[in-house]
Design a protein around this motif. Structure first.
Motif, PDB file in Angstrom:
ATOM      1  N   MET A   1       0.848  -1.174   0.000  1.00 47.66           N
ATOM      2  CA  MET A   1       0.000   0.000   0.000  1.00 47.66           C
ATOM      3  C   MET A   1       0.891   1.235   0.000  1.00 47.66           C
ATOM      4  N   PRO A   2       0.645   2.189  -0.915  1.00 49.67           N
ATOM      5  CA  PRO A   2       1.501   3.372  -0.975  1.00 49.67           C
ATOM      6  C   PRO A   2       1.326   4.260   0.245  1.00 49.67           C
ATOM      7  N   ALA A   3       2.370   5.001   0.523  1.00 51.05           N
ATOM      8  CA  ALA A   3       2.331   5.930   1.653  1.00 51.05           C
ATOM      9  C   ALA A   3       1.348   7.062   1.352  1.00 51.05           C
ATOM     10  N   PRO A   4       0.711   7.603   2.382  1.00 49.89           N
ATOM     11  CA  PRO A   4      -0.215   8.712   2.137  1.00 49.89           C
ATOM     12  C   PRO A   4       0.533   9.937   1.620  1.00 49.89           C
ATOM     13  N   ARG A   5      -0.135  10.688   0.775  1.00 50.97           N
ATOM     14  CA  ARG A   5       0.489  11.881   0.205  1.00 50.97           C
ATOM     15  C   ARG A   5       0.549  12.992   1.244  1.00 50.97           C
ATOM     16  N   LYS A   6       1.692  13.654   1.273  1.00 52.18           N
ATOM     17  CA  LYS A   6       1.894  14.717   2.243  1.00 52.18           C
ATOM     18  C   LYS A   6       1.133  15.985   1.846  1.00 52.18           C
ATOM     19  N   TYR A   7       1.035  16.211   0.538  1.00 56.14           N
ATOM     20  CA  TYR A   7       0.376  17.413   0.041  1.00 56.14           C
ATOM     21  C   TYR A   7      -0.873  17.020  -0.742  1.00 56.14           C
ATOM     22  N   PRO A   8      -1.980  17.729  -0.549  1.00 60.28           N
ATOM     23  CA  PRO A   8      -3.199  17.418  -1.308  1.00 60.28           C
ATOM     24  C   PRO A   8      -3.015  17.688  -2.809  1.00 60.28           C
ATOM     25  N   ASP A   9      -3.784  16.979  -3.620  1.00 54.47           N
ATOM     26  CA  ASP A   9      -3.679  17.129  -5.075  1.00 54.47           C
ATOM     27  C   ASP A   9      -3.987  18.557  -5.530  1.00 54.47           C
ATOM     28  N   GLU A  10      -4.927  19.211  -4.868  1.00 52.67           N
ATOM     29  CA  GLU A  10      -5.284  20.579  -5.248  1.00 52.67           C
ATOM     30  C   GLU A  10      -4.090  21.520  -5.079  1.00 52.67           C
ATOM     31  N   LEU A  11      -3.349  21.333  -3.982  1.00 53.27           N
ATOM     32  CA  LEU A  11      -2.170  22.164  -3.739  1.00 53.27           C
ATOM     33  C   LEU A  11      -1.104  21.891  -4.787  1.00 53.27           C
ATOM     34  N   ARG A  12      -0.922  20.623  -5.130  1.00 52.72           N
ATOM     35  CA  ARG A  12       0.055  20.256  -6.165  1.00 52.72           C
ATOM     36  C   ARG A  12      -0.279  20.943  -7.484  1.00 52.72           C
ATOM     37  N   GLU A  13      -1.550  20.820  -7.881  1.00 51.88           N
ATOM     38  CA  GLU A  13      -1.972  21.413  -9.158  1.00 51.88           C
ATOM     39  C   GLU A  13      -1.809  22.930  -9.146  1.00 51.88           C
ATOM     40  N   ARG A  14      -2.193  23.547  -8.047  1.00 51.24           N
ATOM     41  CA  ARG A  14      -2.083  25.004  -7.940  1.00 51.24           C
ATOM     42  C   ARG A  14      -0.624  25.448  -8.020  1.00 51.24           C
ATOM     43  N   ALA A  15       0.256  24.751  -7.309  1.00 47.53           N
ATOM     44  CA  ALA A  15       1.672  25.117  -7.289  1.00 47.53           C
ATOM     45  C   ALA A  15       2.293  24.958  -8.669  1.00 47.53           C
ATOM     46  N   VAL A  16       2.004  23.856  -9.341  1.00 45.76           N
ATOM     47  CA  VAL A  16       2.560  23.627 -10.682  1.00 45.76           C
ATOM     48  C   VAL A  16       2.032  24.678 -11.645  1.00 45.76           C
ATOM     49  N   ARG A  17       0.738  24.952 -11.564  1.00 47.88           N
ATOM     50  CA  ARG A  17       0.137  25.954 -12.452  1.00 47.88           C
ATOM     51  C   ARG A  17       0.784  27.323 -12.234  1.00 47.88           C
ATOM     52  N   GLU A  18       1.031  27.664 -10.969  1.00 48.57           N
ATOM     53  CA  GLU A  18       1.638  28.972 -10.681  1.00 48.57           C
ATOM     54  C   GLU A  18       3.056  29.065 -11.236  1.00 48.57           C
ATOM     55  N   VAL A  19       3.837  27.997 -11.082  1.00 48.19           N
ATOM     56  CA  VAL A  19       5.214  28.012 -11.613  1.00 48.19           C
ATOM     57  C   VAL A  19       5.185  28.138 -13.135  1.00 48.19           C
ATOM     58  N   ARG A  20       4.304  27.389 -13.767  1.00 48.37           N
ATOM     59  CA  ARG A  20       4.284  27.352 -15.234  1.00 48.37           C
ATOM     60  C   ARG A  20       3.691  28.613 -15.845  1.00 48.37           C
ATOM     61  N   THR A  21       2.697  29.207 -15.204  1.00 53.14           N
ATOM     62  CA  THR A  21       2.060  30.387 -15.813  1.00 53.14           C
ATOM     63  C   THR A  21       2.791  31.686 -15.491  1.00 53.14           C
ATOM     64  N   THR A  22       3.318  31.803 -14.275  1.00 49.90           N
ATOM     65  CA  THR A  22       3.949  33.066 -13.892  1.00 49.90           C
ATOM     66  C   THR A  22       5.426  33.123 -14.261  1.00 49.90           C
ATOM     67  N   GLY A  23       6.061  31.979 -14.378  1.00 49.91           N
ATOM     68  CA  GLY A  23       7.489  31.981 -14.670  1.00 49.91           C
ATOM     69  C   GLY A  23       8.344  32.280 -13.457  1.00 49.91           C
TER      70      GLY A  23
END
Length: 103
Positions: A1-23
């Motif tokens: 069984m995989p370990a629980p994720r430390k960060y929620p998926d919404e936070l992951r998506e938001r962080a990636v989107r911010e890095v990619r859109t804002t530069g």
């Protein structure tokens, strides 16, 4: 069984989107959102692989398929070992000379 994720998926998506859109640099976005910078860097790399921008990583779909194939391969190897052991067991029974009970 995989370990629980430390960060929620919404936070992951938001962080990636911010890095990619804002530069903005990964380290700055990570610090603002309270995420470890290397975790965010990996998420961004994976997102780039998923969209076809990177060739040096497997996409998420490819990783899932590889994981499933490895699991299936392990099951088949176990089944093969069981069949080998069974064939040896039954072959030993065939090779024995049959003796008639003495009267």
């Amino acid at each position: 069984m995989p370990a629980p994720r430390k960060y929620p998926d919404e936070l992951r998506e938001r962080a990636v989107r911010e890095v990619r859109t804002t530069g903005r640099p990964v380290a700055h976005v990570a610090r603002d959102l309270g995420i470890h910078k290397e975790a965010l860097r990996q998420w961004v790399r994976q997102a780039e692989a998923d969209t076809g921008e990177r060739d040096d990583r497997l996409t998420t779909a490819e990783r899932d398929e590889l994981k499933q194939l490895r699991k299936e391969n392990a099951e088949l190897k176990r089944a093969n070992e069981i069949l080998k052991a069974a064939s040896v067991f039954f072959a030993q029974g065939i090779d024995r000379p049959r003796t008639r009970p003495s009267k």
